[in-house]
Design an enzyme around this catalytic site. Structure first.
Site, PDB file in Angstrom:
ATOM      1  N   ASP A 282       0.630  -1.180   0.014  1.00 24.70           N
ATOM      2  CA  ASP A 282       0.003   0.152   0.091  1.00 24.70           C
ATOM      3  C   ASP A 282       0.943   1.243   0.028  1.00 24.70           C
ATOM      4  O   ASP A 282       2.142   1.091   0.000  1.00 24.70           O
ATOM      5  CB  ASP A 282      -1.080   0.009   0.908  1.00 24.70           C
ATOM      6  CG  ASP A 282      -2.256   0.819   0.908  1.00 24.70           C
ATOM      7  OD1 ASP A 282      -2.141   1.561  -0.128  1.00 24.70           O
ATOM      8  OD2 ASP A 282      -3.320   0.730   1.671  1.00 24.70           O
TER       9      ASP A 282
HETATM   10  C1  BGC Z   1      -5.062   2.943   0.237  1.00 22.66           C
HETATM   11  C2  BGC Z   1      -5.264   1.875  -1.017  1.00 22.66           C
HETATM   12  C3  BGC Z   1      -5.166   2.784  -2.120  1.00 22.66           C
HETATM   13  C4  BGC Z   1      -3.633   3.643  -2.048  1.00 22.66           C
HETATM   14  C5  BGC Z   1      -3.543   4.249  -3.831  1.00 22.66           C
HETATM   15  C6  BGC Z   1      -3.837   3.794  -0.181  1.00 22.66           C
HETATM   16  O1  BGC Z   1      -3.980   5.133   0.910  1.00 22.66           O
HETATM   17  O2  BGC Z   1      -5.109   2.240   1.595  1.00 22.66           O
HETATM   18  O3  BGC Z   1      -6.335   1.244  -0.822  1.00 22.66           O
HETATM   19  O4  BGC Z   1      -5.164   2.016  -3.073  1.00 22.66           O
HETATM   20  O5  BGC Z   1      -3.645   4.332  -1.429  1.00 22.66           O
HETATM   21  O6  BGC Z   1      -4.193   5.370  -3.772  1.00 22.66           O
END
Ligand code: BGC
Length: 748
Positions: A282
């Site tokens: 993530d």
């Molecule tokens: C979120 C993810 C997301 C990623 C990219 C993160 O803060 O937890 O679910 O895909 O950002 O935007």
């Protein structure tokens, strides 16, 4: 952490420009394999960078330099196809390694045509529609050059304080698994090579939805058997459905951050589930190993993530910065690096990027088409859950005068919900828009009444009541604005925010029938006002076409079919709350619950009954999992088993007669639950194993038949062995998790 970073709006596409780029004779690199690459270029494939650039002028020079040096393998959030094609041009014609980039984006419940939030989609219990919704999102996003989405989010959540429950398919492992398969199929299509297909990501691996106290990013403690029985099955389903990528989570799971969880990733995901695709972190979650206090520095964080199975690091650069030293020091082998790069190249091959790196999509033809809007409306319609309907308040008679009141009745932005990066609110059709179409101005009296769902300012109440008094029926549309749920938007108090409860009480005093439509990211705690409501419809955040869907339902031009994918609490303090909880040694029941107002003064403590309940709110939710009404009435009768005993490898048929006893057509969702009565681990009081949706004409009966196999009764015991234990079982065919017809059988 992705919050507060600006999310780009798409610039209007120049089809002409795209045509030129896509058709241009850029040199195409031949298909590439790991052996062709230097160490530096291999490391580059592991890096995912972010840019919000919408125009060529906005592309940062350091990003161009990184692409030229082949230090980036994929990019998220690129702001336009024009920018995507330019970055790809640099990668394909000016870079050292000439490997195509993949462009990724959070396309969570639609790209421009927005479907209901995933929790709403799960409420449809309609896998075909959910798959079709994901396909629409893929067609639209791919036309903009996006070939990888970070969806579906398949975290089980039993606590709707957690803001991201809106992005989930709810609390149940079986329903979530069904929806997971549907969305993976929708995004990925029949083949990733199809230029309208996009790689899906099952996220967040694993346990993220169990954040303690429902507070986002909080610690999670999940014993291994529970992890296997509840939180992992949707990921297994995703792997079996061929999901291309899996994202690790932010949370710390039983003491180890999920992004460095060797057991979860290597043993379970790669080992047991046989996942062969790409694992992506993530946003910054590898760097955050340092903030967790699990790694002493970025080098150790990189090592931990790499060893735990990470292939791609999103945004942070710990692997990029330290992998050469880790290889030199022998802590990571080149063979380990090669395996990661091979998976990433394989994904690029599967997506056909070596043959066609540029986007040739035609957004003008792909985005917001009438078919896409129609689908969004159908999915919104099927997501609506009728929760209360006293004295048949709904459907509304055709010529009634309607007072439409509330902060979300004409909230083009907010009806779209959380995680909407690319939609435009001008495309939304609101409830007010749809009522105007349906009933005409002379029979419609509108007042927003509150500036927003959070507003405490009651200055417009008088005008709202004036409007209400002119009408035959009041339709109040309130709930939560989009921004009150989603990532990092957890709430400790899940009641209607602002002065909405007060407004509902005032409206009720008019004596007119009061219909409440809730748009929200989660079930709201309505205990204090639910008695004021004659009818209640849960609309989640219904998306672009939410307005027409809601108005069709309210006016009886369509039947309510949605069912709750999550247990609905009366008050926030009941959470976590979920139907499939293990049995208590002191289970509560109506007969032994005493409400605290009924305790005699100075009563001895034992007068409360010593059962598994709260003395102020009892033990029942407001509405159980699986619940939802129709405009007709349905009767379940005559449950039958084909046998009353089976072997562990055997199977039996369970059937029941379902009758539409009313005068309107009905789509009933018959749910199959089981209970293992005595086992070596305490088992849930009910578990959903299957369901079927069936449509019945007025007065029609149908027999619904399920096949239950021994393996459907298996679970992970305390030793984390997957077992079917002989003994007695209950089975229900039921309209929801609290009711239904029961039969009993034995497993020998
Ligand atoms: C979120 C993810 C997301 C990623 C990219 C993160 O803060 O937890 O679910 O895909 O950002 O935007």
């Amino acid at each position: 952490m992705s919050l507060f970073r600006p999310h780009p709006l798409r610039s209007t596409l120049s089809a002409l420009f795209l045509g030129t780029i896509a058709g241009a004779a850029f040199a195409q690199a031949p298909a590439m394999s790991v052996g062709d690459l230097t160490i530096k270029h291999k490391i580059g494939q592991l890096q995912q960078s972010n840019t919000d650039a919408k125009t060529l002028a906005e592309i940062p020079e350091d990003l161009k330099a990184a692409i030229r040096a082949s230090r980036v393998g994929s990019i998220l959030n690129v702001g336009s196809p024009e920018v995507a094609n330019e970055l790809q041009r640099i990668a394909m014609t000016e870079s050292e390694a000439r490997i195509p980039l993949i462009f990724a984006r959070d396309v969570i419940h639609g790209y421009r045509t927005i479907m209901p939030t995933p929790l709403g989609q799960a409420a449809s219990w309609n896998a075909e529609l959910v798959q079709a919704g994901a396909r629409v999102a893929a067609v639209e996003a791919s036309s903009m050059g996006i070939r990888w989405t970070f969806a579906p989010m398949i975290d089980i959540s039993r606590d709707s304080r957690w803001g991201r429950i809106t992005e989930s398919f709810g609390e149940d492992p079986y329903l979530t698994s069904v929806m997971t398969v549907a969305s993976v199929r929708g995004y990925q299509g029949d083949s990733l090579k199809d230029p309208t297909s996009i790689a899906a990501t099952a996220k967040h691996f694993v346990g993220y939805g169990a954040a303690e106290g429902g507070r986002d990013y909080n610690v999670t403690y999940i014993p291994e058997p529970l992890l296997h029985n509840v939180y992992l099955p949707p990921f297994k389903a995703a792997v079996d459905a061929g999901v291309a990528t899996i994202m690790t989570a932010f949370n710390e799971l039983n003491g180890v951050p999920a992004s460095a969880h060797d057991y979860a990733i290597n043993t379970v995901l790669r080992g047991e589930f046989g996942f062969k695709g790409v694992i992506v972190s993530d946003w910054d979650s590898v760097l955050e190993l340092v903030y967790h206090g699990y790694a002493e520095d970025k080098k150790q964080a990189a090592l931990q993530a790499l060893k735990a199975g990470m292939d791609i690091e999103m945004v942070s650069t710990t692997m990029q910065e330290n992998l050469t030293a880790l290889l030199d020091g022998g802590q990571v082998t080149e063979a380990e690096l090669n395996a990661k790069v091979a998976r990433i190249l394989d994904l690029k091959h599967q997506l056909g990027l070596f043959e066609q790196p540029y986007t040739k999509g035609d957004p003008a033809k792909s985005i917001l088409t009438p078919e896409h809007k129609k689908l969004s409306e159908e999915l919104a319609l099927e997501s609506l859950v009728l929760l209360k309907n006293e004295k048949r308040t709904l459907p509304l008679a055709k010529n009634v005068k309607v007072a439409l009141i509330g902060p979300l009745a004409h909230a083009a932005h907010d009806q779209l919900g959380s995680w909407v990066l690319d939609a435009k609110k001008q495309d939304s059709v609101t409830v007010l828009d749809a009522f105007r179409q349906a009933v005409g101005e002379d029979k419609l009296f509108y007042s927003q009444a509150l500036y927003s769902s959070r507003s405490r300012d009651t200055k417009d109440f008088a005008q709202a009541l004036e409007q209400a008094n002119k009408a035959d029926v009041i339709v109040f549309v309130g709930g939560e604005e989009a921004v009150l749920s989603g990532e990092a938007h957890s709430r400790a108090d899940t009641r209607l925010p602002g002065a909405q409860e007060q407004l509902i009480r005032e409206l009720k005093k008019t004596g007119k029938p009061l219909v409440v439509v809730v748009m929200a990211g989660r079930p709201l705690a309505l205990n204090d006002v639910i008695d004021e409501m004659d009818a209640l419809v849960m609309a989640w955040h219904p998306g672009t076409m939410g307005g027409p869907a809601i108005v069709r339902l309210l006016r009886g031009d369509a039947e309510p079919v949605g069912r709750l994918p999550v247990t609905w609490p009366k008050v926030t303090g009941q959470m976590p709350i979920y139907y499939n909880h293990p049995s208590s040694g002191r289970p509560a029941s109506e007969g032994n619950f005493t409400q605290m107002d009924d305790f005699p003064l100075e009563a001895f403590q034992h007068s409360t009954g010593h059962k598994n309940h709260y003395i102020d709110i009892g033990f029942k939710p407001q509405f159980p999992f699986g619940y939802g009404l129709s405009y007709s009435s349905v009767q379940y009768s005559d449950i039958k088993l084909s046998k009353t005993a089976i072997g562990v490898d055997g199977e039996l048929k369970v059937s029941a007669k379902i009758t539409n006893t009313g005068s309107r057509p009905v789509t009933e969702t018959a749910q199959l639950y089981i209970r293992d009565l005595v086992a070596s681990s305490v088992r849930p009081v009910r578990e959903l194993k299957s369901y079927q949706r069936l449509t019945l004409k007025p007065r029609e009966s149908k027999r619904v038949t399920f096949t239950l196999r021994g393996e459907d009764l298996a679970y992970y015991n305390q030793k984390v062995e997957y077992v079917v234990e002989p003994g007695e079982f209950h089975v229900w065919i039921a309209p929801n998790a609290e009711e239904g017809l029961r039969a009993d059988f034995i497993v020998r």
